[in-house]
Design a protein around this motif. Sequence first.
Motif, PDB file in Angstrom:
ATOM      1  N   TYR A  35       4.042  19.906 -38.635  1.00  0.00           N
ATOM      2  CA  TYR A  35       3.842  18.766 -37.962  1.00  0.00           C
ATOM      3  C   TYR A  35       3.015  17.618 -38.595  1.00  0.00           C
ATOM      4  CZ  TYR A  35       5.807  20.520 -33.578  1.00  0.00           C
ATOM      5  OH  TYR A  35       6.661  21.013 -32.750  1.00  0.00           O
ATOM      6  N   ASP A  36       1.832  18.481 -39.347  1.00  0.00           N
ATOM      7  CA  ASP A  36       0.694  17.291 -40.054  1.00  0.00           C
ATOM      8  C   ASP A  36       1.104  16.915 -41.242  1.00  0.00           C
ATOM      9  OD1 ASP A  36      -2.110  16.657 -40.361  1.00  0.00           O
ATOM     10  OD2 ASP A  36      -1.877  17.935 -41.931  1.00  0.00           O
ATOM     11  N   ARG A  37       2.173  17.527 -42.033  1.00  0.00           N
ATOM     12  CA  ARG A  37       2.704  17.019 -43.307  1.00  0.00           C
ATOM     13  C   ARG A  37       3.919  15.803 -42.817  1.00  0.00           C
ATOM     14  NH1 ARG A  37       1.545  22.311 -44.185  1.00  0.00           N
ATOM     15  NH2 ARG A  37       3.628  23.003 -43.530  1.00  0.00           N
ATOM     16  N   MET A  38       4.543  16.068 -41.600  1.00  0.00           N
ATOM     17  CA  MET A  38       5.332  15.147 -41.217  1.00  0.00           C
ATOM     18  C   MET A  38       4.898  13.917 -40.839  1.00  0.00           C
ATOM     19  SD  MET A  38       7.589  17.494 -38.863  1.00  0.00           S
ATOM     20  CE  MET A  38       8.105  16.346 -37.561  1.00  0.00           C
ATOM     21  N   GLY A  39       3.497  14.113 -40.261  1.00  0.00           N
ATOM     22  CA  GLY A  39       2.548  12.963 -39.914  1.00  0.00           C
ATOM     23  C   GLY A  39       2.359  11.929 -41.266  1.00  0.00           C
ATOM     24  N   ALA A  40       1.760  12.889 -42.255  1.00  0.00           N
ATOM     25  CA  ALA A  40       1.642  12.290 -43.323  1.00  0.00           C
ATOM     26  C   ALA A  40       2.472  11.598 -44.168  1.00  0.00           C
ATOM     27  CB  ALA A  40       0.955  13.330 -44.546  1.00  0.00           C
ATOM     28  N   GLU A  41       3.706  11.971 -43.938  1.00  0.00           N
ATOM     29  CA  GLU A  41       5.002  11.302 -44.435  1.00  0.00           C
ATOM     30  C   GLU A  41       5.267  10.045 -43.672  1.00  0.00           C
ATOM     31  OE1 GLU A  41       6.382  11.708 -47.348  1.00  0.00           O
ATOM     32  OE2 GLU A  41       8.416  10.869 -47.097  1.00  0.00           O
ATOM     33  N   ILE A  64       4.383  16.885 -31.802  1.00  0.00           N
ATOM     34  CA  ILE A  64       4.618  16.290 -33.159  1.00  0.00           C
ATOM     35  C   ILE A  64       3.824  14.835 -33.279  1.00  0.00           C
ATOM     36  CG2 ILE A  64       6.563  14.983 -34.322  1.00  0.00           C
ATOM     37  CD1 ILE A  64       8.395  16.975 -33.311  1.00  0.00           C
ATOM     38  N   ALA A  65       3.896  14.093 -32.088  1.00  0.00           N
ATOM     39  CA  ALA A  65       3.126  12.847 -32.221  1.00  0.00           C
ATOM     40  C   ALA A  65       1.664  12.864 -32.117  1.00  0.00           C
ATOM     41  CB  ALA A  65       3.897  12.096 -30.974  1.00  0.00           C
ATOM     42  N   CYS A  66       1.294  13.928 -31.377  1.00  0.00           N
ATOM     43  CA  CYS A  66      -0.284  13.890 -31.234  1.00  0.00           C
ATOM     44  C   CYS A  66      -0.892  14.353 -32.709  1.00  0.00           C
ATOM     45  CB  CYS A  66      -0.663  15.112 -30.254  1.00  0.00           C
ATOM     46  SG  CYS A  66      -0.422  14.444 -28.641  1.00  0.00           S
ATOM     47  N   VAL A  67      -0.259  15.424 -33.353  1.00  0.00           N
ATOM     48  CA  VAL A  67      -0.571  15.701 -34.601  1.00  0.00           C
ATOM     49  C   VAL A  67      -0.585  14.397 -35.658  1.00  0.00           C
ATOM     50  CG1 VAL A  67      -0.218  17.356 -36.681  1.00  0.00           C
ATOM     51  CG2 VAL A  67      -0.253  18.137 -34.341  1.00  0.00           C
ATOM     52  N   ALA A  68       0.648  13.929 -35.386  1.00  0.00           N
ATOM     53  CA  ALA A  68       0.971  12.813 -36.622  1.00  0.00           C
ATOM     54  C   ALA A  68      -0.044  11.718 -36.336  1.00  0.00           C
ATOM     55  CB  ALA A  68       2.551  12.141 -36.219  1.00  0.00           C
ATOM     56  N   ALA A  69      -0.508  11.417 -35.089  1.00  0.00           N
ATOM     57  CA  ALA A  69      -1.491  10.280 -34.599  1.00  0.00           C
ATOM     58  C   ALA A  69      -2.825  10.472 -35.413  1.00  0.00           C
ATOM     59  CB  ALA A  69      -1.727  10.391 -33.280  1.00  0.00           C
ATOM     60  N   ASP A  74      -6.117   8.197 -35.557  1.00  0.00           N
ATOM     61  CA  ASP A  74      -6.216   8.671 -34.063  1.00  0.00           C
ATOM     62  C   ASP A  74      -5.890   7.738 -33.014  1.00  0.00           C
ATOM     63  OD1 ASP A  74      -7.179  11.347 -34.976  1.00  0.00           O
ATOM     64  OD2 ASP A  74      -9.219  11.025 -34.790  1.00  0.00           O
ATOM     65  N   VAL A  75      -4.900   6.913 -33.318  1.00  0.00           N
ATOM     66  CA  VAL A  75      -4.604   6.075 -32.224  1.00  0.00           C
ATOM     67  C   VAL A  75      -4.057   6.607 -30.973  1.00  0.00           C
ATOM     68  CG1 VAL A  75      -3.977   4.082 -33.744  1.00  0.00           C
ATOM     69  CG2 VAL A  75      -2.126   5.915 -33.225  1.00  0.00           C
ATOM     70  N   PRO A  76      -4.171   6.269 -29.512  1.00  0.00           N
ATOM     71  CA  PRO A  76      -3.476   7.090 -28.610  1.00  0.00           C
ATOM     72  C   PRO A  76      -2.267   7.565 -28.570  1.00  0.00           C
ATOM     73  CG  PRO A  76      -5.134   5.177 -28.040  1.00  0.00           C
ATOM     74  CD  PRO A  76      -4.743   5.078 -29.320  1.00  0.00           C
ATOM     75  N   VAL A  77      -1.708   8.313 -27.894  1.00  0.00           N
ATOM     76  CA  VAL A  77      -0.328   8.980 -27.914  1.00  0.00           C
ATOM     77  C   VAL A  77       0.114   8.768 -26.452  1.00  0.00           C
ATOM     78  CG1 VAL A  77       1.311  10.801 -28.121  1.00  0.00           C
ATOM     79  CG2 VAL A  77      -0.223  10.676 -29.885  1.00  0.00           C
ATOM     80  N   VAL A  78       1.023   7.900 -26.173  1.00  0.00           N
ATOM     81  CA  VAL A  78       1.541   7.999 -24.565  1.00  0.00           C
ATOM     82  C   VAL A  78       2.788   8.498 -24.759  1.00  0.00           C
ATOM     83  CG1 VAL A  78       2.321   6.635 -22.728  1.00  0.00           C
ATOM     84  CG2 VAL A  78       0.084   5.847 -23.930  1.00  0.00           C
ATOM     85  N   PHE A  79       3.016   9.590 -23.757  1.00  0.00           N
ATOM     86  CA  PHE A  79       4.330  10.168 -23.593  1.00  0.00           C
ATOM     87  C   PHE A  79       5.028   9.725 -22.193  1.00  0.00           C
ATOM     88  CE2 PHE A  79       1.512  13.689 -22.166  1.00  0.00           C
ATOM     89  CZ  PHE A  79       2.069  13.957 -21.185  1.00  0.00           C
ATOM     90  N   ALA A  80       6.379   9.282 -22.343  1.00  0.00           N
ATOM     91  CA  ALA A  80       7.109   8.961 -21.487  1.00  0.00           C
ATOM     92  C   ALA A  80       7.216  10.350 -20.691  1.00  0.00           C
ATOM     93  CB  ALA A  80       8.470   8.465 -21.842  1.00  0.00           C
ATOM     94  N   ARG A  81       7.392  10.437 -19.273  1.00  0.00           N
ATOM     95  CA  ARG A  81       7.646  11.548 -18.547  1.00  0.00           C
ATOM     96  C   ARG A  81       9.299  11.389 -18.024  1.00  0.00           C
ATOM     97  NH1 ARG A  81       3.894  14.593 -17.087  1.00  0.00           N
ATOM     98  NH2 ARG A  81       1.726  14.152 -17.103  1.00  0.00           N
ATOM     99  N   LYS A  82       9.942  12.614 -17.884  1.00  0.00           N
ATOM    100  CA  LYS A  82      11.125  12.603 -17.614  1.00  0.00           C
ATOM    101  C   LYS A  82      11.519  13.086 -15.922  1.00  0.00           C
ATOM    102  CE  LYS A  82      12.928  14.251 -21.904  1.00  0.00           C
ATOM    103  NZ  LYS A  82      13.581  15.390 -22.888  1.00  0.00           N
TER     104      LYS A  82
END
Lengths: 192, 192
Positions: A35-41, A64-69, A74-82
């Motif tokens: 996940y971290d290397r995906m975030g760097a990419e 994935i989004a939280c590690v990529a952030a 360190d921008v905030p991550v907001v996740f949509a709920r289902k």
Amino acid sequence: MRELEDRIRTEGVVRAGGVLKVDGFLNHRCDVGLYDRMGAEWARLFAGRRVDKILTIETSGIGIACVAARHFGDVPVVFARKTESRNMDGEQLRARVHSYTKGRDYDVMVARRFLSPGEHVLVIDDFLAMGAAMDGLLQICDQAGVVVEGIGVAIEKAFQPGGARLRERGYQVEALARVASMDAETGTIEFA
Amino acid sequence: MRELEDRIRTEGVVRAGGVLKVDGFLNHRCDVGLYDRMGAEWARLFAGRRVDKILTIETSGIGIACVAARHFGDVPVVFARKTESRNMDGEQLRARVHSYTKGRDYDVMVARRFLSPGEHVLVIDDFLAMGAAMDGLLQICDQAGVVVEGIGVAIEKAFQPGGARLRERGYQVEALARVASMDAETGTIEFA
């Protein structure tokens, strides 16, 4: 992204009906180093873009989004709920989405107060196939009046139309692995 | 953890029925910088413990656990699912859990192949109140034959019995903020 393609090739399982199982490292057991290397990419691919916030959708997009952030200051991550929760209050932005995996429709919801008009948003998810969930997130972005700077997905099923449609609409879509074809009988996976 | 207590005090909203809303930074809008410092604090509190894997539960635990894992040598994170998915196959470990928030029972599920007998596991979640979800995760750990090294939660409602029961059973439970009392009318929150 070579590492992700290799993991998909060695650990991914192709099932009938165009299902690609990657739950060993992407969406049930989470390889956070990957996940971290995906975030760097993604940070490299979206360099120069202003990203105030990352928007994703439960469940598999969150980790994935939280590690990529971490790679976007360190921008905030907001996740949509289902699913509705008794704890949800305030105005909810909603979009109706059809799940081809679950074979039913559902609402995706984000509290309006967590997406501010004029904010620049990067949308991240694990899979892009038909693009139904992503369309729902983009409808919510339109309702919120945010600027979508780009769309990052781990795996695009390039043999399904979601990614092409989004690129036609002018979005920068960065898929870290683009599956061109899969064969459930032989288990072979070809990348674009 | 002073920073987390301060965020709860300033941004948390107390609702009738013992509901504490922290969706502005913990479980809808995710402050990943805070998540990282929470992970560092758990790494300090569980120093000397062998942690091969982190187990959490969807939805709100995932981001916290994935960022925290960076402080435990990038160990894999496995999250328990609350809903059946067509993509789930192989043997599933299951436990029945009552949700006091949603007012219904549900199953938590983890694929057996992602928890190996003898592995040392740290369990992480956002809230600990009655402890129902945590009990379900621990039942799954027993079924899997893993060693539970500890339990890390962001917020413990210390006025509810979950945490005390787990400590009586001998678990090292590390809550980064322990709420001793909340008042929905005045909005005041006291910490233990």
